[in-house]
Design a protein around this motif. Structure first.
Motif, mmCIF file in Angstrom:
data_model
loop_
_atom_site.group_PDB
_atom_site.id
_atom_site.type_symbol
_atom_site.label_atom_id
_atom_site.label_comp_id
_atom_site.label_asym_id
_atom_site.label_seq_id
_atom_site.Cartn_x
_atom_site.Cartn_y
_atom_site.Cartn_z
ATOM 1 N N PRO A 236 0.832 -1.213 0.000
ATOM 2 C CA PRO A 236 0.000 0.000 0.000
ATOM 3 C C PRO A 236 0.861 1.256 0.000
ATOM 4 N N PRO A 237 0.308 2.382 -0.485
ATOM 5 C CA PRO A 237 1.108 3.593 -0.654
ATOM 6 C C PRO A 237 1.540 4.192 0.681
ATOM 7 N N LEU A 238 2.626 4.917 0.619
ATOM 8 C CA LEU A 238 3.116 5.687 1.759
ATOM 9 C C LEU A 238 3.369 7.103 1.250
ATOM 10 N N THR A 239 2.518 8.030 1.638
ATOM 11 C CA THR A 239 2.648 9.416 1.199
ATOM 12 C C THR A 239 3.467 10.201 2.215
ATOM 13 N N VAL A 240 4.479 10.881 1.721
ATOM 14 C CA VAL A 240 5.423 11.595 2.580
ATOM 15 C C VAL A 240 5.280 13.094 2.334
ATOM 16 N N ARG A 241 5.236 13.859 3.401
ATOM 17 C CA ARG A 241 5.339 15.317 3.302
ATOM 18 C C ARG A 241 6.718 15.728 3.806
ATOM 19 N N ILE A 242 7.473 16.382 2.946
ATOM 20 C CA ILE A 242 8.794 16.885 3.322
ATOM 21 C C ILE A 242 8.669 18.386 3.552
ATOM 22 N N VAL A 243 8.981 18.822 4.762
ATOM 23 C CA VAL A 243 8.834 20.220 5.164
ATOM 24 C C VAL A 243 10.182 20.936 5.022
ATOM 25 N N GLN A 244 10.175 22.052 4.305
ATOM 26 C CA GLN A 244 11.373 22.889 4.158
ATOM 27 C C GLN A 244 11.037 24.282 4.690
ATOM 28 N N PRO A 245 11.342 24.571 5.962
ATOM 29 C CA PRO A 245 10.856 25.797 6.600
ATOM 30 C C PRO A 245 11.658 27.052 6.279
ATOM 31 N N LEU A 246 12.894 26.891 5.799
ATOM 32 C CA LEU A 246 13.758 28.029 5.459
ATOM 33 C C LEU A 246 13.925 28.963 6.660
ATOM 34 N N ILE A 247 14.466 28.400 7.739
ATOM 35 C CA ILE A 247 14.741 29.184 8.938
ATOM 36 C C ILE A 247 16.184 29.664 8.883
ATOM 37 N N ASP A 248 16.387 30.958 8.981
ATOM 38 C CA ASP A 248 17.742 31.514 8.990
ATOM 39 C C ASP A 248 18.532 30.936 10.169
ATOM 40 N N GLN A 249 19.797 30.613 9.931
ATOM 41 C CA GLN A 249 20.580 29.947 10.966
ATOM 42 C C GLN A 249 20.747 30.817 12.207
ATOM 43 N N ALA A 250 20.911 32.102 12.024
ATOM 44 C CA ALA A 250 21.039 32.986 13.186
ATOM 45 C C ALA A 250 19.768 32.953 14.030
ATOM 46 N N LYS A 251 18.622 32.844 13.382
ATOM 47 C CA LYS A 251 17.355 32.760 14.109
ATOM 48 C C LYS A 251 17.255 31.438 14.852
ATOM 49 N N LYS A 252 17.723 30.354 14.245
ATOM 50 C CA LYS A 252 17.691 29.052 14.924
ATOM 51 C C LYS A 252 18.529 29.071 16.197
ATOM 52 N N LEU A 253 19.590 29.877 16.210
ATOM 53 C CA LEU A 253 20.479 29.925 17.363
ATOM 54 C C LEU A 253 20.011 30.904 18.430
ATOM 55 N N ASP A 254 19.027 31.712 18.098
ATOM 56 C CA ASP A 254 18.513 32.717 19.033
ATOM 57 C C ASP A 254 17.493 32.071 19.974
ATOM 58 N N SER A 255 17.811 32.017 21.262
ATOM 59 C CA SER A 255 16.917 31.363 22.226
ATOM 60 C C SER A 255 15.551 32.038 22.295
ATOM 61 N N GLY A 256 15.489 33.316 21.964
ATOM 62 C CA GLY A 256 14.216 34.013 21.993
ATOM 63 C C GLY A 256 13.304 33.672 20.828
ATOM 64 N N GLU A 257 13.823 32.985 19.840
ATOM 65 C CA GLU A 257 13.047 32.641 18.642
ATOM 66 C C GLU A 257 12.607 31.180 18.616
ATOM 67 N N ARG A 258 12.861 30.449 19.684
ATOM 68 C CA ARG A 258 12.591 29.007 19.668
ATOM 69 C C ARG A 258 11.125 28.690 19.418
ATOM 70 N N ALA A 259 10.240 29.414 20.057
ATOM 71 C CA ALA A 259 8.811 29.141 19.896
ATOM 72 C C ALA A 259 8.372 29.395 18.461
ATOM 73 N N SER A 260 8.826 30.489 17.866
ATOM 74 C CA SER A 260 8.415 30.806 16.496
ATOM 75 C C SER A 260 9.002 29.818 15.495
ATOM 76 N N VAL A 261 10.227 29.360 15.741
ATOM 77 C CA VAL A 261 10.841 28.347 14.868
ATOM 78 C C VAL A 261 10.029 27.057 14.913
ATOM 79 N N PHE A 262 9.661 26.646 16.115
ATOM 80 C CA PHE A 262 8.879 25.427 16.285
ATOM 81 C C PHE A 262 7.518 25.543 15.596
ATOM 82 N N GLU A 263 6.862 26.683 15.784
ATOM 83 C CA GLU A 263 5.536 26.872 15.190
ATOM 84 C C GLU A 263 5.602 26.945 13.666
#
Length: 531
Positions: A236-263
């Motif tokens: 049977p089929p297996l449908t995959v969704r690949i997510v590419q969020p394009l999060i800037d690396q500096a934003k990923k390292l910013d602890s104040g941006e963790r919630a927005s990165v996750f969302e």
């Protein structure tokens, strides 16, 4: 051509070194994103003629007389590696206040060190140098040896091995299913360097005829493989969704941006299916997509459960922590989690092959005293590596072979392990390197693993290139570098490999030994008739 060959052979001193560096630098044009595969047919003959023209002091022994061959090989390698790896410096500029001082080491120091392998190739080749096809075979065999050592010693760094220059598109990738990248390293240099015979005539007809035969075989086999019916979707089929969020690396390292990165990841995961497509069964996030320790955040797992529909699974890159014992700091792992629709972690795999100075510090005690830390690992001591690859099992028994980030450039470490899995799973975060050649090079090398194993690849990258690659290296659907979004795609089935990865390794060894035998035979006195 004879005039040009003669002029190149007579070049000496700094002009010889400069010409060798230039030849290596131009060879970079055969790599992504340029993919001008014809360039090495010009640069490798120049390398041959440069080695033709070197000669040591006749009063020295054989070993010392070959040292100029080392210099030429090193200069060629330095040009090639500096030109193809300069983008590594962009990772240091993400936290420039801390790491900018190391920019010369990344941009020039690393290529200078790795070029020692090419210097070794030039040195050994010069030891057995003859004329005609013999010297071409010597260069091919020694480059094959050099690339093998580069991928093995000091944890290995086989990025942009010469063989990749001969495999820019799927029709030219299929030979890797027979001899692997290790064999392509030898075969590509053998073919690239053959036009050098036009400048010196001896063995020219045989050499050019043999090179043409190999090129025709390379393309013909690729055309044959691609003419076969495309791999069917799983049943049977297996449908995959690949997510590419394009999060800037500096934003990923910013602890104040963790919630927005996750969302941002959750929003793309919850987006409705386009058109009349199937609802995804599996959602894939990229490497270290979760910007905190997931097991310390039950609310985050609950939030995932809210987004996931009945029966859906989420695979995400995350940092995993583990207690190391009383009085010891915890261990951290660059990991993949499998999460079900109830927000439970039902599977995990840790990265095996870590990036030196990126994810951990070699000789940690020494470097730590100097105040140094790993670039991509802010925790003390960096990441720890797993002993072995862990195969991920999904509901229904289907399995995935995980490759985190640059683990995908080490074909020898996969062995035959992926052959029974439904797909290779490569998650990465190339946002460290911006819109440079690095992500394009990474993608090309990763998709070759699908060709070699006959297993499709699910590739999720934070900033690109994300794609579903079928078992012959063809992109079924993807997102380009710098795009934000997701793709929904049915996973195709695997195909029977032409040769298993272990058999490919044996084939590559045979080719290398055959080239070495031709070189030695020529050195010991056999000569092809002129012209």
């Amino acid at each position: 051509m004879e005039w040009l060959a003669g002029r190149v052979m007579l070049v000496s001193g700094m002009r010889r070194a400069g010409l060798a560096v230039l030849a290596g630098l131009l060879t970079v044009l055969a790599l992504p994103p340029f993919d001008i595969f014809a360039v090495p047919f010009l640069t490798f003959p120049v390398l041959v003629w440069l080695i033709d023209g070197v000669s040591g002091n006749p009063d020295h022994g054989v070993l010392r007389r070959a040292l100029p061959g080392f210099v030429v090989g090193w200069c060629f390698g330095f040009g090639y590696l500096a030109g193809s790896l300069w983008w590594l410096g962009t990772a240091l500029m993400v936290e420039a206040d801390t790491f900018a001082w190391a920019l010369p080491l990344a941009v020039l120091g690393l290529p200078a060190f790795l070029a020692l392998y090419y210097g070794l190739a030039g040195y050994i080749a010069r030891l057995v140098w003859s004329d005609g096809i013999g010297r071409i075979a010597a260069l091919a065999a020694t480059f094959g040896l050099a690339e093998w050592l580069r991928g093995l010693l000091l944890t290995g760094f086989p990025w942009n091995a010469i063989g990749y220059t001969a495999m820019p598109v799927p029709i030219m990738m299929q030979s890797s299913a027979v001899i692997g990248v290790a064999g392509m390293n030898v075969a590509s240099v053998f073919v690239y360097a053959m036009p050098a015979l036009i400048g010196t005539r001896r063995g020219m007809r045989l050499g050019l005829g043999l090179a043409a035969l190999l090129v025709v075989g390379h393309l013909g086999y690729g055309a044959y493989r691609l003419s076969l019916p495309a791999p069917a979707p799983l049943d049977p089929p297996l449908t995959v969704r690949i997510v590419q969020p394009l999060i800037d690396q500096a934003k990923k390292l910013d602890s104040g941006e963790r919630a927005s990165v996750f969302e941002a990841h959750l929003a793309l995961s919850a987006a409705p299916v386009e058109g009349e497509g199937r609802r995804p069964d599996l959602i894939v996030w990229p490497e270290t997509a979760v910007p905190f320790i997931l097991t310390d955040n039950p609310d985050a797992l609950a939030r995932m459960a809210e987004v996931l529909q009945d029966g859906q699974m989420l695979i995400t890159g995350a940092v995993r922590t583990e207690d190391a014992g009383t009085g010891l700091p915890p261990r951290y792992y660059n990991s993949i989690y499998v999460i079900d629709d109830r927000g439970q972690i039902v599977g995990a795999a840790d990265k095996v092959h870590l990036v030196p100075f990126g994810e951990y510090l070699p000789f940690e005690d020494l470097f730590a005293k100097a105040g140094l830390s790993a670039v991509a690992a802010s925790m003390p001591g960096g990441f720890s590596g797993a002993a072995n690859h862990t195969i991920l099992t999904l509901p229904g028994g289907r399995t995935l072979f995980p490759l985190i980030c640059y683990e995908a450039i080490f074909p020898g470490e996969l062995g035959n392990g992926p052959l029974s899995t439904a797909a290779l799973l490569n998650v990465t975060n190339d946002a460290w390197f911006g819109e440079t050649p690095g992500p394009y090079q990474h993608f090309q090398q990763a998709r070759l693993r699908a060709v070699e194993t006959g297993v499709p690849m699910i590739r999720g990258a934070n900033s690109g290139i994300s794609a579903l690659v079928d078992a012959r290296g063809q992109v079924v659907k993807g997102l380009d570098l710098g795009a934000r979004g997701f793709i929904d795609i049915d996973l195709p089935s695997r195909i029977a490999p032409a040769f298993t990865p272990e058999e490919q390794g044996r084939n590559a060894l045979f080719i290398t030994l055959f080239a070495a035998a031709v070189a030695l035979f020529s050195r010991l006195g056999f000569r092809l008739p002129k012209n």
